[in-house]
Design a protein around this motif. Sequence first.
Motif, PDB file in Angstrom:
ATOM      1  N   ASN A 145       0.954  -0.995   0.162  1.00  0.00           N
ATOM      2  CA  ASN A 145       0.102   0.187  -0.131  1.00  0.00           C
ATOM      3  C   ASN A 145       0.979   1.240   0.083  1.00  0.00           C
ATOM      4  O   ASN A 145       2.042   1.133   0.858  1.00  0.00           O
ATOM      5  CB  ASN A 145      -0.876   0.075   1.286  1.00  0.00           C
ATOM      6  N   TYR A 148       1.786  -1.755   5.164  1.00  0.00           N
ATOM      7  CA  TYR A 148       0.592  -2.558   5.120  1.00  0.00           C
ATOM      8  C   TYR A 148      -0.032  -2.956   6.432  1.00  0.00           C
ATOM      9  O   TYR A 148      -1.088  -2.833   6.849  1.00  0.00           O
ATOM     10  CB  TYR A 148       0.738  -4.186   4.498  1.00  0.00           C
ATOM     11  N   ASN A 149       0.797  -3.111   7.143  1.00  0.00           N
ATOM     12  CA  ASN A 149       0.671  -3.451   8.764  1.00  0.00           C
ATOM     13  C   ASN A 149       1.199  -2.243   9.692  1.00  0.00           C
ATOM     14  O   ASN A 149       0.527  -1.968  10.641  1.00  0.00           O
ATOM     15  CB  ASN A 149       0.917  -4.597   9.272  1.00  0.00           C
ATOM     16  N   LYS A 150       2.032  -1.594   9.055  1.00  0.00           N
ATOM     17  CA  LYS A 150       2.427  -0.193   9.573  1.00  0.00           C
ATOM     18  C   LYS A 150       3.285   0.491   8.367  1.00  0.00           C
ATOM     19  O   LYS A 150       3.309   0.031   7.492  1.00  0.00           O
ATOM     20  CB  LYS A 150       3.895  -0.661  10.809  1.00  0.00           C
ATOM     21  N   LEU A 151       3.369   1.865   9.034  1.00  0.00           N
ATOM     22  CA  LEU A 151       3.896   2.688   7.819  1.00  0.00           C
ATOM     23  C   LEU A 151       5.383   2.776   7.940  1.00  0.00           C
ATOM     24  O   LEU A 151       5.989   3.159   9.059  1.00  0.00           O
ATOM     25  CB  LEU A 151       3.236   3.948   7.790  1.00  0.00           C
ATOM     26  N   LEU A 162      -3.174  13.153   4.678  1.00  0.00           N
ATOM     27  CA  LEU A 162      -3.035  12.211   3.383  1.00  0.00           C
ATOM     28  C   LEU A 162      -3.282  12.965   2.083  1.00  0.00           C
ATOM     29  O   LEU A 162      -4.419  13.621   1.991  1.00  0.00           O
ATOM     30  CB  LEU A 162      -4.152  11.018   3.357  1.00  0.00           C
ATOM     31  N   LEU A 207       0.105  15.757   9.686  1.00  0.00           N
ATOM     32  CA  LEU A 207       0.164  15.034   8.450  1.00  0.00           C
ATOM     33  C   LEU A 207      -1.152  14.674   7.781  1.00  0.00           C
ATOM     34  O   LEU A 207      -1.857  14.537   8.536  1.00  0.00           O
ATOM     35  CB  LEU A 207       0.931  13.872   8.891  1.00  0.00           C
ATOM     36  N   PHE A 225       1.592   5.606  -0.136  1.00  0.00           N
ATOM     37  CA  PHE A 225       0.689   6.877   0.269  1.00  0.00           C
ATOM     38  C   PHE A 225       1.683   7.968   0.179  1.00  0.00           C
ATOM     39  O   PHE A 225       3.069   7.835   0.245  1.00  0.00           O
ATOM     40  CB  PHE A 225       0.464   6.813   1.646  1.00  0.00           C
ATOM     41  N   PHE A 260      -3.783   1.413  -3.472  1.00  0.00           N
ATOM     42  CA  PHE A 260      -3.943  -0.072  -2.725  1.00  0.00           C
ATOM     43  C   PHE A 260      -3.935  -0.975  -3.833  1.00  0.00           C
ATOM     44  O   PHE A 260      -3.139  -2.155  -3.761  1.00  0.00           O
ATOM     45  CB  PHE A 260      -5.300  -0.090  -1.958  1.00  0.00           C
ATOM     46  N   PHE A 319       5.847  13.725   2.426  1.00  0.00           N
ATOM     47  CA  PHE A 319       6.198  12.267   2.946  1.00  0.00           C
ATOM     48  C   PHE A 319       5.782  10.917   2.018  1.00  0.00           C
ATOM     49  O   PHE A 319       4.450  11.108   1.929  1.00  0.00           O
ATOM     50  CB  PHE A 319       6.105  11.863   4.201  1.00  0.00           C
ATOM     51  N   PHE A 345       7.873   5.448   6.429  1.00  0.00           N
ATOM     52  CA  PHE A 345       8.372   6.684   5.821  1.00  0.00           C
ATOM     53  C   PHE A 345       9.643   6.917   5.173  1.00  0.00           C
ATOM     54  O   PHE A 345      10.554   6.709   5.660  1.00  0.00           O
ATOM     55  CB  PHE A 345       7.733   7.885   6.763  1.00  0.00           C
ATOM     56  N   GLY A 346       9.522   7.805   4.137  1.00  0.00           N
ATOM     57  CA  GLY A 346      10.783   8.273   3.623  1.00  0.00           C
ATOM     58  C   GLY A 346      11.212   9.331   4.372  1.00  0.00           C
ATOM     59  O   GLY A 346      10.397   9.830   5.443  1.00  0.00           O
ATOM     60  N   TYR A 393       1.947  11.537   2.183  1.00  0.00           N
ATOM     61  CA  TYR A 393       1.206  12.568   3.020  1.00  0.00           C
ATOM     62  C   TYR A 393       2.034  13.786   2.972  1.00  0.00           C
ATOM     63  O   TYR A 393       3.031  14.053   2.341  1.00  0.00           O
ATOM     64  CB  TYR A 393       1.820  12.071   4.360  1.00  0.00           C
TER      65      TYR A 393
END
Lengths: 115, 110
Positions: free
Chosen positions: B32, B95-98, B46, B44, B34, B51, B90, B100-101, B36
Motif C-alpha cells: 500500500n 500494510y501493517n505499519k507505515l 493524506l 500530517l 501513500f 492499494f 512524505f 516513511f521516507g 502525506y
Amino acid sequence: DAGVTQSPTHLIKTRGQQVTLRCSPISGHKSVSWYQQVLGQGPQFIFQYYEKEERGRGNFPDRFSARQFPNYSSELNVNALLLGDSALYLCASSPSPPADNTEAFFGQGTRLTVV
Amino acid sequence: AQSVSQHNHHVILSEAASLELGCNYSYGGTVNLFWYVQYPGQHLQLLLKYFSGDPLVKGIKGFEAEFIKSKFSFNLRKPSVQWSDTAEYFCAVGYNKLIFGAGTRLAVHP
C-alpha cells in the motif's frame, strides 16, 4: 468532527525521567499507532494497537511501552529518558484492523524535549 | 529490510512550475503506497493512496502519483504548483505499519 487529539502538545523533561503521552483516536476508530519523528527525518513506527492488543512493534528499546484502553484511547510511556528521545511523537488512528487496506489519520503530535 | 527513499530533500520552485517528487521503496510483498503532506504548523494529511487497480492515482489539490511496479516507484506530480503547496511531503509504504521516507521540503516562491 474531532480528529486525532494528543496531549500535551509540548513537554520538557530531564534526562532519566519518565513521560506519558496520550492520544484519543477519531470516534469509531479502533486502531492506534505511535510514531517518532526526529527533526529532519520521516516518522518512525513505534507501536500499533488494535482492540487493546499490541499488533506491531518497531525497533525501539524496552524503555518504550504503550497500551490501549477500552475506549480505544492510548498512552505511550518512555522511561529513563535520553537526550536522543527528543522528537515529535505522533499518534495515528484508523478505522479498520491492521490487515485491511486503510489510511491512517494523524494527530498534531507531542513535541518532547529532553534536557 | 523495508525502506523508502525520497530522492530530493529540498526543492525550490516558482509558482506555475511543474513538480515531480521521486519515491522508491524496498518492500517484499503486497504494497500500500501513500503520500502525506505536512503544511507548516499542521498535522500530517493524506494526499493520495494506492492499494490496487489503476496505477495512476489522483489525490487532493491537483496532485497525482503513478505506481510503477517494475521500478518500485511511486512518484508524486503536480502540473502547476502554487505558493500554498509549500510544505513537507512524505512518501510512505505500509500494510501493517507505515514506513516513511525522510521527506522533501518544497518551497514555492510567488
